[in-house]
Design an enzyme around this catalytic site. Structure first.
Site, PDB file in Angstrom:
ATOM      1  N   GLN A 241      32.775 -88.083   5.534  1.00  0.00           N
ATOM      2  CA  GLN A 241      33.717 -87.305   5.221  1.00  0.00           C
ATOM      3  C   GLN A 241      34.003 -85.672   5.194  1.00  0.00           C
ATOM      4  O   GLN A 241      34.282 -84.850   4.626  1.00  0.00           O
ATOM      5  CB  GLN A 241      34.050 -87.540   3.572  1.00  0.00           C
ATOM      6  CG  GLN A 241      34.456 -88.965   3.032  1.00  0.00           C
ATOM      7  CD  GLN A 241      34.764 -89.090   1.603  1.00  0.00           C
ATOM      8  OE1 GLN A 241      35.659 -88.592   1.089  1.00  0.00           O
ATOM      9  NE2 GLN A 241      33.886 -89.523   0.965  1.00  0.00           N
ATOM     10  N   ARG A 579      42.025 -92.515  -0.023  1.00  0.00           N
ATOM     11  CA  ARG A 579      42.806 -92.043  -1.102  1.00  0.00           C
ATOM     12  C   ARG A 579      43.291 -92.816  -1.910  1.00  0.00           C
ATOM     13  O   ARG A 579      43.842 -92.712  -2.889  1.00  0.00           O
ATOM     14  CB  ARG A 579      43.540 -90.687  -0.707  1.00  0.00           C
ATOM     15  CG  ARG A 579      42.972 -89.614   0.127  1.00  0.00           C
ATOM     16  CD  ARG A 579      41.886 -88.781  -0.453  1.00  0.00           C
ATOM     17  NE  ARG A 579      40.761 -89.376   0.063  1.00  0.00           N
ATOM     18  CZ  ARG A 579      39.427 -89.275  -0.672  1.00  0.00           C
ATOM     19  NH1 ARG A 579      39.299 -88.851  -1.685  1.00  0.00           N
ATOM     20  NH2 ARG A 579      38.495 -89.760   0.032  1.00  0.00           N
TER      21      ARG A 579
END
Length: 614
Positions: A241, A579
């Site tokens: 990430q 997400r």
């Protein structure tokens, strides 16, 4: 919530360095706060000797609040802060600095504008250019790059060095420092003053860092100094990430942590508590194509969930219309608008969907400030051509487009507040070639006046020769002409569907008002769909997520030419996918601005069948 075995292992770690690989939705905040409590309650370590660092003020505040709840409200003076706040505290103690010594963002631009003026540079996209220079100055400081070894992307090396040195001289003269100077000065102070370093090492014996994948070189070098000699360094992050390389983040620092600290233990938080299994598996299938990463087998604790929807559309208009219909469909099923998000690669890409939502009165909120494309200097040039076609003869209008493309019209002949073609012809009566150019300009304006907006833009770019001007400007600015043509394409696309200039101009005003309201009401609690970039979606979660424009050149972005850039683009896509909690929709268009578009390689990776085992 009961801790998993891997979480317990991380929480109960005491001495020496530990690398905690925390996948999406794995409860890393829980681990950091629980470990802090463990050190205080179980190991009787003074809370004053514990330092917890996050990357944003909001994250530090949230971490502190979560910790206080965990401690039942008891007073425990653990230090929670950002790199900048902690390093500035150290500088304040040493040099007596205050907030008045920190430069404001508008002052940075002011200083650099003064330098622009000194060097007599004419830059159309001034704010964009200065933002690029500011970013590069930051990069040089954070990566500790010798100035003579840095090659600018915004201007010549010689000019960049003049900007850098002039900016630094101005800071010193005004006794100011920027956020990057805080890091540089703190490192230099601790490197050069062993006595001061020893004091802070004694103060902070246990250091915990969140989002470690976003660390830059100067931050890491300073933290290593502070952590010596005990090296009780507890780092939490996910190399998959790391998406802020453009800000100076270096994922390789996390990847090389075990080389710097061979004795470091490693714990992987592999449970994803956020997403359904189908989403976790799909995201994992994409990210495994990156080579520079720690291998992980992330698995879910929830149900399998619905399949991911991958859908291609004829063009972007159809894609946006489908997103709108899907949003309404979910709404009818009882899903709140606030539980849905649409993710884009860049903030400018949101404009067509924003206009669609405006048209159908779907409430939305922007996480990023959406630049108004109609205020872009290219848009202003087009609008000026149209105003002149409608009869304007204002001097400022003539000055704006007189030499776009080059006509060699002198400012000296544009002195009156209103300019007539008759007066211009008199000024150039002995120069036949100039009279030809004036005839062409007047004729072009007559043609434009009779066209609809879409055709008018097309005529300005091709018939008038505005595209040729953009090519010359791109060469002057050392930028790719494609970046400017992208704006031109988008403006021409935006003009579609309007029958008159008046209708188009009225729409521009309504759009401007909508954006103003968005900025004013950004933090207002409302049931609205979130529109955000992949960058800004990090740290968020939604039951329903749409990722749009998943085409080569967009996701991954066309600027990603190196392998390291491409891997970052893949990480960004991975962040976007993870997400989603329940439903994930991945969309692409087969055509844009009349040109064929290729589907993203990331979707090809997602759809690829596993290789057969031999």
């Amino acid at each position: 919530m009961a801790l998993s075995e891997s979480q317990k292992k991380a929480v109960s770690h005491v001495k020496g360095p530990l690398l905690c690989l925390a996948g999406p939705g794995s409860g890393k905040t829980t681990v950091i706060t629980a470990r802090t409590r463990f050190l205080i309650e179980e190991k009787k370590i003074s809370s004053m000797s514990i330092l917890v660092i996050t990357f944003t003020k909001a994250a530090a505040l949230e971490m502190k609040e979560r910790f206080q709840v965990l401690m039942g409200g008891r007073s425990c003076p653990v230090t929670f802060g950002t790199f900048h706040s902690v390093f500035f505290w150290i500088l304040r103690q040493a040099y007596g600095l205050s907030a008045a010594n920190i430069i404001r963002e508008e002052q940075k631009y002011q200083f650099l504008r003064e330098l622009l003026s000194q060097h007599h540079l004419e830059i159309e996209d001034e704010n964009e250019f200065l933002a690029g220079i500011i970013g590069e100055i930051s990069l040089v400081k954070n990566d500790r790059i010798p100035l003579e070894n840095y090659y600018s992307k915004n201007c010549s090396e010689e000019l960049f060095r003049k900007f850098f040195n002039g900016y630094q001289e101005k800071l010193q003269k005004e006794r100011l420092l920027d956020f990057d100077d805080m890091l540089v000065m703190c490192y230099e102070l601790l490197s050069q003053r062993p006595d001061i370093l020893a004091g802070w090492q004694k103060r902070f014996r246990y250091i915990l860092i969140d989002e470690f994948q976003d660390i830059n070189q100067i931050q890491y070098d300073t933290i290593r100094l502070l952590a010596t000699p005990e090296n009780n360094l507890f780092i939490v992050g996910d190399d998959d990430q790391s998406i802020y390389r453009f800000r100076g983040a270096r994922p390789e620092i996390m990847l090389n942590f075990k080389k710097d600290y061979p004795e470091a233990e490693t714990v992987t938080l592999a449970e994803n508590y956020r997403s359904v299994e189908n989403i976790i598996r799909a995201a994992g299938k994409v990210i495994k194509n990156n080579h520079a990463r720690y291998p992980k087998d992330i698995h879910g604790v929830r149900e399998k969930g619905e399949p991911i929807e991958i859908h291609g559309f004829v063009n972007q208009g159809q894609e946006n219309g489908f997103v709108l219909e899907k949003v309404r469909e979910y709404q009818k099923k009882g899903v709140a608008l606030r539980d849905m998000a649409v993710l884009f690669r860049t903030n400018t890409a949101a404009r067509p969907l924003v206009e669609k939502f405006m048209e159908y009165n779907i409430p939305f909120q922007m996480r990023d400030s959406l630049p108004n494309i109609y205020e872009h200097w290219i848009a202003q040039d087009l609008i000026t051509y149209i105003h002149m076609a409608q009869g304007s003869r204002k001097r400022q209008d003539f000055l704006k487009i007189a030499n776009r493309p080059k006509r060699y019209l002198s400012r000296d002949v544009l002195q009156d507040s209103e300019i007539s073609f008759l007066s211009l012809r008199r000024a150039y009566e002995d120069k036949d070639w100039m009279l030809d150019r004036l005839d062409k300009l007047e004729s072009d304006l007559t043609v434009i006046s009779r066209l609809k907006p879409y055709a008018a833009v097309n005529y300005i770019r091709n018939g008038v020769g505005y595209e040729e001007y953009l090519s010359e400007y791109a060469e002057y600015r050392h930028i790719r002409v494609e970046e400017l043509l992208e704006v031109l394409n988008e403006l021409q696309e935006a003009a579609k569907g309007f029958d008159s200039f008046e209708d188009w101009f009225q729409h521009m005003e309504e759009y401007k008002e909508t954006l103003k309201n968005q900025n004013r009401e950004k933090n207002r609690e409302e049931d609205a769909v979130t529109l955000t970039t992949l960058h800004s979606s990090k740290g968020l979660e939604f039951p329903v997520v749409f990722i749009v424009d998943i085409n080569e050149g967009t996701i991954p972005h066309r600027k990603a030419t190196l392998e390291a850039d491409l891997e970052e683009e893949r990480r960004m896509f991975y962040v976007g996918m993870t997400r989603a909690k329940d439903r994930l929709h991945l969309y692409y268009a087969k055509e844009r601005y009349g040109k064929k578009q290729d589907v993203s390689r990331f979707l090809d990776e997602l759809r690829a069948k596993p290789a057969a085992k031999s």
